[in-house]
Design a protein around this motif. Structure first.
Motif, PDB file in Angstrom:
ATOM      1  N   PRO A 887       0.776  -1.193   0.127  1.00 19.53           N
ATOM      2  CA  PRO A 887      -0.097  -0.030   0.116  1.00 19.53           C
ATOM      3  C   PRO A 887       0.768   1.040   0.062  1.00 19.53           C
ATOM      4  CG  PRO A 887       0.022  -0.956   2.196  1.00 19.53           C
ATOM      5  CD  PRO A 887       0.768  -2.084   1.288  1.00 19.53           C
ATOM      6  N   ASN A 888       0.217   2.407  -0.650  1.00 14.64           N
ATOM      7  CA  ASN A 888       1.223   3.481  -0.479  1.00 14.64           C
ATOM      8  C   ASN A 888       2.294   3.485  -1.100  1.00 14.64           C
ATOM      9  OD1 ASN A 888      -0.670   3.539   2.459  1.00 14.64           O
ATOM     10  ND2 ASN A 888      -1.283   5.027   0.774  1.00 14.64           N
ATOM     11  N   ALA A 889       2.680   2.796  -2.159  1.00 12.32           N
ATOM     12  CA  ALA A 889       3.789   2.647  -2.969  1.00 12.32           C
ATOM     13  C   ALA A 889       3.501   2.902  -4.352  1.00 12.32           C
ATOM     14  CB  ALA A 889       4.436   1.169  -2.645  1.00 12.32           C
ATOM     15  N   PRO A 890       3.329   4.345  -4.779  1.00 18.21           N
ATOM     16  CA  PRO A 890       3.181   4.582  -6.329  1.00 18.21           C
ATOM     17  C   PRO A 890       4.551   3.914  -7.090  1.00 18.21           C
ATOM     18  CG  PRO A 890       3.487   6.285  -5.021  1.00 18.21           C
ATOM     19  CD  PRO A 890       3.353   5.447  -4.006  1.00 18.21           C
ATOM     20  N   ARG A 891       4.353   3.664  -8.269  1.00 16.94           N
ATOM     21  CA  ARG A 891       5.195   3.252  -9.057  1.00 16.94           C
ATOM     22  C   ARG A 891       6.310   4.260  -9.497  1.00 16.94           C
ATOM     23  NH1 ARG A 891       5.241  -1.556 -12.286  1.00 16.94           N
ATOM     24  NH2 ARG A 891       3.751  -2.374 -11.105  1.00 16.94           N
ATOM     25  N   LEU A 892       5.922   5.346  -9.760  1.00 15.26           N
ATOM     26  CA  LEU A 892       6.554   6.605 -10.059  1.00 15.26           C
ATOM     27  C   LEU A 892       6.381   7.875  -9.171  1.00 15.26           C
ATOM     28  CD1 LEU A 892       6.270   6.331 -13.853  1.00 15.26           C
ATOM     29  CD2 LEU A 892       8.175   5.933 -12.799  1.00 15.26           C
ATOM     30  N   THR A 893       7.296   8.486  -8.818  1.00 18.71           N
ATOM     31  CA  THR A 893       7.060   9.765  -8.350  1.00 18.71           C
ATOM     32  C   THR A 893       8.193  10.655  -9.128  1.00 18.71           C
ATOM     33  OG1 THR A 893       8.968   9.388  -6.560  1.00 18.71           O
ATOM     34  CG2 THR A 893       6.564   9.082  -6.072  1.00 18.71           C
ATOM     35  N   PHE A 894       7.809  11.997  -9.109  1.00 20.30           N
ATOM     36  CA  PHE A 894       8.668  12.671 -10.159  1.00 20.30           C
ATOM     37  C   PHE A 894       8.326  14.216  -9.797  1.00 20.30           C
ATOM     38  CE2 PHE A 894       8.382  15.793 -13.761  1.00 20.30           C
ATOM     39  CZ  PHE A 894      10.037  15.637 -14.226  1.00 20.30           C
ATOM     40  N   ASN A 895       9.489  15.207  -9.701  1.00 17.78           N
ATOM     41  CA  ASN A 895       9.424  16.376  -9.281  1.00 17.78           C
ATOM     42  C   ASN A 895      10.386  17.191 -10.064  1.00 17.78           C
ATOM     43  OD1 ASN A 895       8.662  18.813  -7.269  1.00 17.78           O
ATOM     44  ND2 ASN A 895      10.684  18.607  -7.413  1.00 17.78           N
ATOM     45  N   ILE A 896       9.950  18.248 -10.555  1.00 15.53           N
ATOM     46  CA  ILE A 896      10.953  19.171 -11.311  1.00 15.53           C
ATOM     47  C   ILE A 896      10.599  20.604 -10.879  1.00 15.53           C
ATOM     48  CG2 ILE A 896       9.270  19.423 -13.172  1.00 15.53           C
ATOM     49  CD1 ILE A 896      12.046  19.704 -14.872  1.00 15.53           C
ATOM     50  N   GLY A 897      11.695  21.391 -10.793  1.00  9.75           N
ATOM     51  CA  GLY A 897      11.608  22.933 -10.213  1.00  9.75           C
ATOM     52  C   GLY A 897      12.499  23.736 -11.037  1.00  9.75           C
ATOM     53  N   ALA A 898      11.897  24.840 -11.314  1.00  9.08           N
ATOM     54  CA  ALA A 898      12.797  25.689 -11.929  1.00  9.08           C
ATOM     55  C   ALA A 898      12.698  27.189 -11.577  1.00  9.08           C
ATOM     56  CB  ALA A 898      12.840  25.764 -13.491  1.00  9.08           C
ATOM     57  N   GLN A 899      13.607  27.985 -11.745  1.00  9.13           N
ATOM     58  CA  GLN A 899      13.664  29.496 -11.262  1.00  9.13           C
ATOM     59  C   GLN A 899      14.568  30.350 -12.042  1.00  9.13           C
ATOM     60  OE1 GLN A 899      15.032  29.142  -7.188  1.00  9.13           O
ATOM     61  NE2 GLN A 899      16.267  30.622  -7.599  1.00  9.13           N
ATOM     62  N   TYR A 900      14.189  31.566 -12.394  1.00  5.39           N
ATOM     63  CA  TYR A 900      14.954  32.399 -13.221  1.00  5.39           C
ATOM     64  C   TYR A 900      14.882  33.905 -12.430  1.00  5.39           C
ATOM     65  CZ  TYR A 900      17.171  34.605 -17.129  1.00  5.39           C
ATOM     66  OH  TYR A 900      18.260  35.464 -17.808  1.00  5.39           O
ATOM     67  N   THR A 901      16.150  34.476 -12.356  1.00  8.04           N
ATOM     68  CA  THR A 901      16.366  35.611 -11.515  1.00  8.04           C
ATOM     69  C   THR A 901      16.580  36.662 -12.541  1.00  8.04           C
ATOM     70  OG1 THR A 901      17.063  34.430  -9.589  1.00  8.04           O
ATOM     71  CG2 THR A 901      17.435  36.929  -9.748  1.00  8.04           C
ATOM     72  N   PHE A 902      15.885  37.833 -12.820  1.00  8.59           N
ATOM     73  CA  PHE A 902      16.219  39.043 -13.207  1.00  8.59           C
ATOM     74  C   PHE A 902      16.991  40.025 -12.442  1.00  8.59           C
ATOM     75  CE2 PHE A 902      12.580  37.179 -15.384  1.00  8.59           C
ATOM     76  CZ  PHE A 902      12.763  37.440 -16.727  1.00  8.59           C
ATOM     77  N   PHE A 903      17.861  40.632 -12.778  1.00  5.02           N
ATOM     78  CA  PHE A 903      18.781  41.479 -11.866  1.00  5.02           C
ATOM     79  C   PHE A 903      18.367  43.028 -12.300  1.00  5.02           C
ATOM     80  CE2 PHE A 903      21.058  37.548 -12.069  1.00  5.02           C
ATOM     81  CZ  PHE A 903      21.098  37.316 -10.797  1.00  5.02           C
ATOM     82  N   ILE A 904      17.856  43.922 -11.383  1.00 10.04           N
ATOM     83  CA  ILE A 904      17.206  44.920 -12.056  1.00 10.04           C
ATOM     84  C   ILE A 904      17.962  46.325 -11.275  1.00 10.04           C
ATOM     85  CG2 ILE A 904      15.012  46.360 -11.931  1.00 10.04           C
ATOM     86  CD1 ILE A 904      13.507  43.640 -11.581  1.00 10.04           C
ATOM     87  N   ASP A 905      18.203  47.343 -12.268  1.00  4.70           N
ATOM     88  CA  ASP A 905      18.917  48.566 -11.532  1.00  4.70           C
ATOM     89  C   ASP A 905      20.246  48.081 -11.302  1.00  4.70           C
ATOM     90  OD1 ASP A 905      19.253  50.973 -10.760  1.00  4.70           O
ATOM     91  OD2 ASP A 905      17.982  51.097  -8.905  1.00  4.70           O
ATOM     92  N   GLU A 906      20.958  47.506 -12.000  1.00  3.93           N
ATOM     93  CA  GLU A 906      22.189  47.123 -11.867  1.00  3.93           C
ATOM     94  C   GLU A 906      22.486  46.078 -10.484  1.00  3.93           C
ATOM     95  OE1 GLU A 906      24.694  50.520 -11.528  1.00  3.93           O
ATOM     96  OE2 GLU A 906      24.601  51.117 -13.596  1.00  3.93           O
TER      97      GLU A 906
END
Length: 1001
Positions: A887-906
């Motif tokens: 029980p409670n043993a899924p065949r697949l688990t998947f996670n993806i995270g991404a981030q992007y930073t904009f540098f403003i005013d130098e």
């Protein structure tokens, strides 16, 4: 790592800040520094000026890249940016992890398919939850929120050497931020959806050159996620707060000490479970070729005797949003068949206690899992305290003696509507009723004038009211000593001993106004006109059932008008362990460890007493009128070795900056326990099928290979792990005879895990993890499925028994047909005759105990003893479980995270966008793997936008959790036979958005 403690603390804190994958770089860090994975916390040592995250997975400070264990270390910044705010959300950062609330006061945190599916008070968790390396058997990982953390380490696989018992699946180690030599602080305020108001803060104060203090706290208040259409109130809200104070003293570079106190408290209307689902079982109108007769003498349709209340249909079907067939419930039948409140003076007929018809017949549940209709709103209270004293003494420059002393106390109280839906009227109007013989008015004191009964605990109502209370009180002491070396040579060691003492009392109540009504009027009523016995717990001159007269908040806990399961358990554990680290070549190391654990578990049985009394010529089946006597303590002892052997190799490869390859064999162990005692019923009245009084320990042997790799100057991290488990004795509970019966299953588990973190530039970061899992129960696995006792065998029929017998049974179809075809059945003897087939004494004396106290059937011309003539004593056929998934043993688990930073005013301002997506495949909630057990795949998406000005140390963040507002069923729990086999489901929080401001100084 050597040197003063404050130096180490400052270094470790800065390393965590530098390497954390966060939407906002930590203040003062180099902006072009490669970051760690949110899942692994890693970056490469080869980067100029770079560092790796320091972990204590082996109870010593070392680089995560040097630890030959599958470990995920999540920094404070990563927790904030991925919005991982509590233990239930760790699955989004760690492969092959699953989490769900479970029934009563428990939760199930599983790693690689190994979790806690045993809900007995005598069982232990399979994942050891530690606070600063101290294990906590009971904790508030589900309810509490993370605050002021250094990191969270999740170790996958058995950790039987250094962590010992209850680490069969792995370890979750919560590491708080420790005091540092510099003055610092942080304040955060937040508002959001559902009326959210949150605040948190930290203050670090150096008191002298050798003494520092750190205090932190967090508070959350939020309106309910669910709406109760019956009371018109929002429920499942949050009102909780936590605080932590740490005092650290370092009088010399050879000695340091810290004292930690952490407190958690919650008082709100959080729901312990979700909606109560049911595919209604209408019963049967035909048994084989024989119709089920409809008799004018039967106040309850005989077809309901063949209904188990709810059928094992898919929980995703519209049919699942029904209610059980209440006429199949034994206490409803008792109030119709046996208990007459008096005679109607106008019509002359006897009036049964309960109205005709199914009180749940008109229940139509909303398809919205966040909308309920209950007559009682939840009450939830929890308190938890942990006090820890850590002493670190340098015996020499290369040898340290470490002492960890901890005390923990936990208090928990949760109450909610037991049925989770509202019934129709149930009580007959007794206003003008008279006694059956002399025509005198009946006593209305405990009757239902106007169809309204006043229950001493639940109050006045014309409906069926039922609530439950789950309550636990426990405390824990632990002490560990470790002697650790840090020599410059090829060999080092870590040896130690520890002791743990844990005491708990877990109580579970079910209060039902129908139970009280039966107690008063079926057992405590005497004379004509009806008079009521002053029944006390010590009464013996009458067969009566003591009714607790006190209101809900001040029960005397002596009443037999409610169900009370009391569980008293004390665990003592001693262990010695040793682990050696041998560098046999420049690139090859061997780790070998062994631990010997000696467990002693003492359980004091306290049988339940629902509607059981005592007295002269008693018929209720009990031995006392009131109270809950304790039985003789059951003492269990185990002495078990655990350990591991690891070989790791750090080759010099042209295509990577740093590579670690390791292979390990390890063994884990978790103690067994006792099954709670069944109701204290006289065997003259009910002949129980024997059940095991205890359950066995768990053992897990794990084989694992893995690799950790750093590329491109630390900008790319790739980790991979493969494992195989030989699992013996997995402990899984189900409700049988009103107790949590624990069974053991053997299984095999194998899987793969991949983790990656990539930062090609200062602005962009990406991390991901993938887990693959395949679990199988071994040959010979079998169990009786309470939802399908006949297993499709048409020669056997399910029967709902009489009041004293808690569980359904099966009986031979040919005997059932003979009963149905007999003329006696048409004259009102069908109910008691069919009830007798389940092994309990039926009303009207349809059989009497004969040989060895076993029943002989009388009126229908044949003998039948379910204990000897039916499979498993009439409990049902075994389901073949070989090859089924855990029980409670899924065949697949998947996670993806991404981030992007904009540098403003130098670069004065930094604007960061982050998104995270998690998905797990379908799984099963029980070992039977039926359509009823299936849990659909589900996913979860989260977004965060952060604007920060590093020079001012201020940040603004807007986030959305559960972006698509999904409501998946993450797990469920099947209730008892005598409540109709309804299903409590558990789900995620809804979509939540918030805005917070953080100021550091």
């Amino acid at each position: 790592m050597k040197g003063s403690f404050f130096a180490r603390a400052a270094c470790t804190t800065s390393i965590v800040a530098i390497t954390a994958l966060s939407a906002v770089p930590s203040y003062g860090q180099e902006s072009d520094q490669p970051a760690a994975s949110a899942a692994t916390g890693e970056t490469a040592e080869s980067v100029p000026g770079g560092n790796v995250i320091i972990v204590t997975a082996q109870k010593r400070e070392e680089s995560i890249m040097d630890v030959p264990i599958a470990i995920s270390a999540i920094s404070a910044e990563a927790l904030n940016n991925q919005k991982i705010e509590g233990g239930s959300e760790l699955l989004r950062a760690v492969p092959n992890v699953n989490f769900s609330k479970s029934n009563f006061s428990m939760y199930n945190f599983s790693i690689r398919g190994v979790g806690t599916k045993s809900i007995s008070a005598a069982s232990d968790p399979a994942v050891a939850v530690s606070f600063n390396n101290t294990p906590l058997i009971r904790n508030r990982l589900f309810e509490s929120e993370f605050f002021d953390m250094a990191r969270i380490e999740v170790l996958r696989g058995p950790q039987g050497t250094l962590y010992g018992r209850n680490a069969t699946a792995g370890v979750v180690n919560l590491i708080p931020a420790m005091p540092t030599p510099d003055f610092a602080g942080e304040i955060r305020a937040e508002v959001g959806s559902f009326g959210t108001t949150r605040a948190s803060g930290m203050l670090n104060i150096p008191l002298s050159n050798t003494l520092a203090a750190r205090v932190a706290g967090a508070w959350t208040k939020r309106d309910g996620y669910d709406f109760n259409t019956f009371t018109g109130k929002k429920v499942n809200g949050r009102d909780l707060w936590s605080t932590r104070a740490i005092l650290e003293w370092e009088p010399s570079d050879r000695f340091n000490a810290n004292l930690v106190w952490q407190h958690f408290e919650e008082d709100d209307n959080r729901s312990r479970t979700g909606k109560n689902l049911c595919t209604r079982d209408p019963g049967k109108t035909m048994i084989g070729d024989t119709p089920v007769p409809v008799s004018q003498f039967e106040p309850v349709p005989l077809s309901s005797k063949f209904s188990q209340g709810c059928l094992p249909g898919s929980l995703y079907s519209d049919d699942a949003y029904g209610a059980p067939n209440a006429e199949a419930l034994a206490f409803i039948a008792a109030g119709r068949i046996v208990l007459n409140m008096g005679r109607d003076p106008d019509k002359g007929n006897l009036v049964p206690a309960f109205l005709p018809g199914d009180p749940f017949a008109d229940v139509v549940q909303s398809r919205d899992l966040r909308e309920i209709a209950t007559s009682y709103d939840p009450v939830f209270r929890a308190k938890n305290d942990v006090v820890q004293l850590n002493l670190d003494f340098g015996v020499s420059d290369d040898l340290r003696l470490v002492s960890q002393t901890a005390y923990a106390r936990d208090r928990y109280y949760s109450s909610q509507d037991y049925n989770r839906f509202v019934s129709g009227p149930i009580f007959s109007d007794t206003t003008d009723l008279v006694g059956p013989f002399f025509g005198l008015p009946i006593n209305q004191e405990f009757a239902a004038p106007g169809g309204i009964f006043v229950d001493p605990q639940l109050g006045a109502s014309n409906r069926l009211l039922a609530i439950d209370i789950s309550r636990s009180r426990n405390r824990q002491w632990s002490q560990e000593f470790r002697l650790q070396s840090d020599y410059d040579g090829a060999f080092n060691f870590n040896i130690g001993t520890n002791y743990l003492n844990f005491k708990t009392q877990d109580d579970y109540f079910v209060l039902n106004n129908a139970f009280t009504y039966l107690a008063y009027n079926l057992y405590n009523r005497r004379g004509t006109p009806a008079d009521y016995i002053d029944c006390q717990p010590s009464t013996t001159e009458y067969d009566c059932v003591y009714v607790d007269p006190n209101p809900l908040g001040s029960l005397d806990e002596m009443g037999h008008n409610y169900f009370l399961s009391r569980n008293l358990v004390e665990t003592e554990s001693w262990a010695v362990f040793a682990e050696g680290y041998w560098k046999i070549a420049d690139t090859v190391n061997i780790t070998a460890g062994i631990r010997w654990t000696k467990d002693k578990k003492t359980t004091t049985p306290v049988p339940s007493q629902l509607l059981l009394g005592a007295g002269t010529n008693g018929t209720s089946g009990g031995s006392i009128a009131g109270g809950y006597p304790q039985g003789d303590p059951v003492v269990q002892k185990w002495s078990e070795p655990t350990g591991r052997i690891v070989v790791d190799w750090r080759p010099n490869l042209d295509f990577s900056d740093d590579t670690l390859i390791y292979a390990s064999v390890s063994r884990g162990y978790k103690g067994g326990g006792t099954n709670p005692p069944r109701p204290d019923i006289d065997p003259f009245v009910v002949q129980f099928q024997p059940l095991p009084a205890t359950f066995e320990p768990e053992y897990l042997t794990a084989f694992e290979i893995g690799t950790k790799n750093s590329f491109d100057g630390g900008r790319l991290i790739l980790n991979a792990t493969g494992f195989y488990y030989d699992y013996q004795g997995y402990q899984i509970s189900k409700i049988v005879d009103r107790i949590s019966l624990n069974e053991n299953f053997d299984a095999t588990v194998w899987g793969l895990e991949f983790e990656a973190a990539w930062r090609p530039s200062r602005a962009f970061r990406l991390d991901t993890n993938l887990g693959y899992l395949k679990t199988r129960l071994k040959e010979g696995a079998q169990s009786i499925d309470v939802m399908n006792r006949t297993q499709g065998n048409e020669d056997w029929v399910l029967i709902r028994p009489w009041l004293q017998v808690p569980s359904n049974c099966i009986a031979p179809r040919d005997i059932v047909e003979q009963v149905l075809a007999n003329p006696l059945t048409s004259f009102g003897l069908g109910f008691p005759a069919l009830s007798a087939l389940c092994g309990g004494t039926a009303e009207l004396g349809t059989f009497t105990p004969e040989i060895d106290g076993l029943p002989l059937y009388q009126f229908y011309g044949f003998e039948y003893n379910p204990l000897t003539d039916a499979p498993n004593g009439g409990r049902g056929f075994y389901a073949d479980l070989e090859g089924n998934e855990l029980p409670n043993a899924p065949r697949l688990t998947f996670n993806i995270g991404a981030q992007y930073t904009f540098f403003i005013d130098e670069g004065d301002w930094e604007l960061t966008f982050r998104g995270d997506y998690y998905r797990q495949s379908k799984s099963f909630a029980r070992v039977y793997n039926t359509e009823y057990d299936r849990l659909k795949a589900w996913d979860n998406a989260n977004l965060a936008i952060t604007l920060e000005r590093p020079a001012s140390q201020i940040a603004f963040q807007f986030y959305v959790k559960n972006l698509f507002n999904d409501t998946p069923i993450t797990d469920f729990f099947t209730n008892s036979d005598d409540s109709g086999l309804t299903t409590n489901v558990f789900t995620l929080d809804p979509r939540i958005f918030g805005f917070n401001v953080t100021k550091r100084f």
